[in-house]
Motif scaffolding. Structure first.
Motif, short mmCIF file in Angstrom:
data_model
loop_
_atom_site.label_atom_id
_atom_site.label_comp_id
_atom_site.label_asym_id
_atom_site.label_seq_id
_atom_site.Cartn_x
_atom_site.Cartn_y
_atom_site.Cartn_z
N GLN A 139 -67.28 -73.84 110.77
CA GLN A 139 -66.53 -72.85 111.51
C GLN A 139 -65.72 -71.96 110.58
O GLN A 139 -65.57 -70.77 110.81
CB GLN A 139 -65.62 -73.53 112.54
CG GLN A 139 -66.39 -74.11 113.70
CD GLN A 139 -65.48 -74.86 114.66
OE1 GLN A 139 -64.30 -75.03 114.40
NE2 GLN A 139 -66.05 -75.32 115.76
N LEU A 140 -65.20 -72.54 109.52
CA LEU A 140 -64.44 -71.73 108.57
C LEU A 140 -65.35 -70.73 107.87
O LEU A 140 -64.98 -69.58 107.67
CB LEU A 140 -63.75 -72.63 107.53
CG LEU A 140 -62.52 -73.39 108.03
CD1 LEU A 140 -62.00 -74.31 106.93
CD2 LEU A 140 -61.42 -72.45 108.46
N GLN A 193 -66.22 -67.55 109.87
CA GLN A 193 -65.23 -66.51 110.03
C GLN A 193 -64.83 -65.86 108.72
O GLN A 193 -63.92 -65.07 108.67
CB GLN A 193 -63.98 -67.08 110.69
CG GLN A 193 -64.22 -67.51 112.12
CD GLN A 193 -62.94 -67.98 112.77
OE1 GLN A 193 -61.87 -67.91 112.19
NE2 GLN A 193 -63.06 -68.46 114.01
N VAL A 194 -65.52 -66.17 107.68
CA VAL A 194 -65.15 -65.63 106.38
C VAL A 194 -65.58 -64.18 106.31
O VAL A 194 -66.70 -63.84 106.64
CB VAL A 194 -65.80 -66.45 105.25
CG1 VAL A 194 -65.59 -65.77 103.91
CG2 VAL A 194 -65.26 -67.84 105.26
N ILE A 209 -59.40 -64.94 101.43
CA ILE A 209 -60.38 -65.03 102.50
C ILE A 209 -59.76 -64.42 103.74
O ILE A 209 -58.60 -64.69 104.08
CB ILE A 209 -60.76 -66.49 102.76
CG1 ILE A 209 -61.43 -67.06 101.52
CG2 ILE A 209 -61.65 -66.61 103.97
CD1 ILE A 209 -61.75 -68.53 101.64
N ARG A 210 -60.53 -63.60 104.43
CA ARG A 210 -60.02 -62.96 105.62
C ARG A 210 -60.59 -63.66 106.84
O ARG A 210 -61.79 -63.88 106.94
CB ARG A 210 -60.45 -61.50 105.64
CG ARG A 210 -60.04 -60.88 106.92
CD ARG A 210 -60.12 -59.44 106.91
NE ARG A 210 -59.60 -59.10 108.24
CZ ARG A 210 -59.69 -57.96 108.78
NH1 ARG A 210 -60.23 -57.01 108.13
NH2 ARG A 210 -59.24 -57.75 109.98
N CYS A 211 -59.79 -63.97 107.78
CA CYS A 211 -60.22 -64.54 109.04
C CYS A 211 -60.11 -63.47 110.12
O CYS A 211 -59.14 -62.72 110.13
CB CYS A 211 -59.35 -65.75 109.41
SG CYS A 211 -59.56 -67.13 108.30
N TYR A 212 -61.09 -63.44 110.99
CA TYR A 212 -61.09 -62.44 112.05
C TYR A 212 -60.30 -62.97 113.23
O TYR A 212 -60.34 -64.14 113.58
CB TYR A 212 -62.53 -62.13 112.49
CG TYR A 212 -63.32 -61.45 111.42
CD1 TYR A 212 -64.29 -62.15 110.72
CD2 TYR A 212 -63.12 -60.12 111.12
CE1 TYR A 212 -65.02 -61.53 109.73
CE2 TYR A 212 -63.85 -59.50 110.14
CZ TYR A 212 -64.80 -60.20 109.45
OH TYR A 212 -65.53 -59.60 108.48
#
Length: 136
Positions: A18-19, A22-23, A31-34
């Motif tokens: 899951q991580l 969303q990368v 790292i950007r999460c949406y």
């Protein structure tokens, strides 16, 4: 115990999956999460892209069907052109035959006239000979 280890392993794999899902683009080792709105926009874009892809597939099928129909019509036109050429050849042959028969009719009419003249002259000659012999 073994089942518990397997459960934790699956839980760790799921969390890491899951991580990674969303990368975003790495930007200077971050790292950007949406967020939810961005994910909704991405989902809407993916849905729109799938819809466009379906429409494109349908359009390509329609084009393929139209092209097949055009090829069939071209084949029919070629067959009709061949039939026309064959019929034109038949007409030309018949016209030649008619011309030959017309010239033969003219020759036979001239021959008939000559035969009539020959019969008339022969009849006149024989009549003259017969009259000469009889009144002598």
């Amino acid at each position: 115990m073994r089942e518990l280890n397997l459960f934790f392993l699956l839980l760790i794999l799921q969390c890491s999956t899951q991580l990674f899902a969303q990368v975003g683009k790495p930007n200077n080792d971050t790292i950007r999460c949406y967020g939810i709105k961005e994910l909704q926009n991405i989902a809407a874009t993916v849905e729109y892209a799938n819809s466009c892809d379906t429409l494109l597939s349908n359009a390509n099928l329609q084009i393929a069907n139209k092209n097949k129909h055009i090829e069939e019509k071209i084949f029919q036109v070629k067959n009709l052109q061949d039939q026309i050429a064959y019929k034109d050849t038949l007409i030309e042959n018949r016209e030649k035959k008619i011309g030959e028969l017309d010239s033969e009719i003219i020759k036979l009419n001239e021959h008939k006239k000559m035969l009539k003249l020959a019969w008339a002259s022969t009849t006149a000659l024989l009549s003259g000979i017969f009259l000469y012999i009889t009144f002598r």
